[in-house]
Design a protein around this motif. Structure first.
Motif, short mmCIF file in Angstrom:
data_model
loop_
_atom_site.label_atom_id
_atom_site.label_comp_id
_atom_site.label_asym_id
_atom_site.label_seq_id
_atom_site.Cartn_x
_atom_site.Cartn_y
_atom_site.Cartn_z
N LYS A 1 9.52 17.50 82.93
CA LYS A 1 8.09 17.80 82.82
C LYS A 1 7.28 16.52 82.93
O LYS A 1 7.64 15.50 82.35
CB LYS A 1 7.81 18.49 81.48
N MET A 2 6.17 16.58 83.66
CA MET A 2 5.24 15.46 83.76
C MET A 2 3.89 15.99 84.20
O MET A 2 3.76 17.18 84.53
CB MET A 2 5.75 14.41 84.75
N SER A 3 2.86 15.15 84.22
CA SER A 3 1.55 15.59 84.66
C SER A 3 0.84 14.47 85.40
O SER A 3 1.12 13.28 85.18
CB SER A 3 0.69 16.07 83.49
N ILE A 4 -0.07 14.86 86.29
CA ILE A 4 -0.86 13.91 87.07
C ILE A 4 -2.32 14.32 86.96
O ILE A 4 -2.68 15.46 87.29
CB ILE A 4 -0.44 13.90 88.56
N LYS A 5 -3.17 13.39 86.53
CA LYS A 5 -4.59 13.67 86.39
C LYS A 5 -5.35 13.07 87.55
O LYS A 5 -5.18 11.90 87.89
CB LYS A 5 -5.12 13.11 85.06
N THR A 6 -6.21 13.87 88.19
CA THR A 6 -7.07 13.41 89.28
C THR A 6 -8.53 13.65 88.90
O THR A 6 -8.82 14.16 87.82
CB THR A 6 -6.75 14.17 90.59
N GLN A 7 -9.44 13.29 89.80
CA GLN A 7 -10.85 13.52 89.53
C GLN A 7 -11.16 15.00 89.39
O GLN A 7 -11.99 15.40 88.58
CB GLN A 7 -11.70 12.92 90.65
N ALA A 8 -10.50 15.84 90.19
CA ALA A 8 -10.82 17.26 90.21
C ALA A 8 -10.12 18.04 89.11
O ALA A 8 -10.65 19.04 88.61
CB ALA A 8 -10.47 17.86 91.58
N GLY A 9 -8.93 17.63 88.72
CA GLY A 9 -8.18 18.38 87.73
C GLY A 9 -6.84 17.74 87.44
O GLY A 9 -6.54 16.64 87.91
N THR A 10 -6.01 18.46 86.68
CA THR A 10 -4.70 17.96 86.29
C THR A 10 -3.61 18.89 86.80
O THR A 10 -3.73 20.12 86.74
CB THR A 10 -4.60 17.83 84.76
N TYR A 11 -2.54 18.27 87.33
CA TYR A 11 -1.38 19.00 87.82
C TYR A 11 -0.24 18.83 86.82
O TYR A 11 0.18 17.70 86.54
CB TYR A 11 -0.94 18.49 89.19
N GLU A 12 0.25 19.92 86.28
CA GLU A 12 1.42 19.91 85.40
C GLU A 12 2.63 20.23 86.26
O GLU A 12 2.71 21.29 86.89
CB GLU A 12 1.24 20.96 84.30
N ILE A 13 3.59 19.30 86.29
CA ILE A 13 4.75 19.42 87.18
C ILE A 13 5.98 19.70 86.35
O ILE A 13 6.35 18.91 85.47
CB ILE A 13 4.92 18.14 88.01
N LEU A 14 6.61 20.83 86.62
CA LEU A 14 7.74 21.30 85.82
C LEU A 14 8.98 21.47 86.71
O LEU A 14 8.91 22.05 87.80
CB LEU A 14 7.40 22.64 85.17
N GLY A 15 10.11 20.96 86.22
CA GLY A 15 11.38 21.13 86.92
C GLY A 15 12.32 22.02 86.13
O GLY A 15 12.49 21.82 84.92
N TYR A 16 12.90 23.01 86.79
CA TYR A 16 13.80 23.96 86.12
C TYR A 16 15.16 23.94 86.79
O TYR A 16 15.29 23.73 87.99
CB TYR A 16 13.25 25.39 86.24
#
Length: 252
Positions: free
Chosen positions: A69-84
């Motif tokens: 699990k990790m996340s990336i924040k940009t000007q427009a929003g945040t992406y939560e990245i999940l690996g299963y």
């Protein structure tokens, strides 16, 4: 006639002419894999090999367990990245939680009245799911430059490599399984204004990673073999920066 023209030109003009020709040739050797055009993403489909999805494997949500699990924040929003990974994955005892076969990206746009991200309610604005039954491994797991005489390893424990292409656009780089003959799959996803696209998927090795100013460059190597089994390497530079990704062949 060409010689006559040169005789009427200064040497400085002649050198400028040669530099212009070289610049044009260099531009023609640049192959753009991905770019931003206005508000849309443009990519070359020939660089995007299909993800492998096994027909005899269950892809129901309850067949997976979260392990990265990790996340990336940009000007427009945040992406939560999940690996299963699959619950019944036979390779778990061998590799542990360093591999995953489902990538889910949840997108949360920022609240309009401030710059915080509306992730507290647990409901993403958009959800993107990518299945790869060939598996992804943590980015640094296999090491690098394994088809050269100078292989190297990085001990950093990261799910994927994140590259900032602009304030609103990020790329994430993932790697797959290595075998004894071919390099692992190298995959690049781009996150832009709430959208997620796979823009690159090829079997290539990363020999080197370095930065030049605001650009990040991967020195990549494709591997082929002749009829006698001798390896035929093909070397290129894959550059990330300024809202685009492009490839140039490395000169001998």
């Amino acid at each position: 006639m060409f010689i006559k023209v040169i005789n009427h030109c200064s040497m400085k003009q002649f050198y400028l002419f040669i530099l212009l020709i070289c610049s044009i040739l260099n531009m023609s050797a640049e192959d753009v894999v991905f770019s931003i055009n206005g508000d849309s993403m443009s990519l070359k489909s020939e660089y995007v090999k299909d993800l492998y999805v096994a027909n005899d494997e269950s892809h129901d949500a309850n067949a997976y367990v979260l392990n990265n699990k990790m996340s990336i924040k940009t000007q427009a929003g945040t992406y939560e990245i999940l690996g299963y990974r699959h619950l019944n994955e036979e390779d778990y005892n061998l590799y542990g939680d360093v591999f995953f076969c489902r990538l889910t990206v949840n997108y949360y746009s920022h609240l309009q009245d401030d710059n915080t991200c509306d992730m507290l309610n647990g409901t993403p604005e958009k959800v993107f799911i990518f299945d790869n039954d060939n598996h992804w491994f943590k980015f640094n797991y296999w090491g690098f430059a394994n088809y050269t005489d100078k292989p190297w390893r990085d001990s950093t424990d990261v799910m994927c490599r994140v590259v900032k292409l602009s304030e609103e656009c990020h790329a994430i780089i993932l790697r797959g399984v290595r075998d004894s003959v071919t390099p692992p799959e190298l995959m690049v996803f781009v996150l832009y204004k709430g959208d997620v696209r796979l823009v690159y998927n090829q079997d290539v090795e990363i020999n080197e990673i370095h930065n030049e100013g605001n650009e990040m460059i991967l020195k990549i190597q494709k591997v082929d073999y002749d009829s006698a089994g001798n390896m035929i390497p093909s070397l290129s530079n894959m550059t990330f920066g300024n809202n685009k990704i492009w490839i140039t062949e490395e000169s001998d």
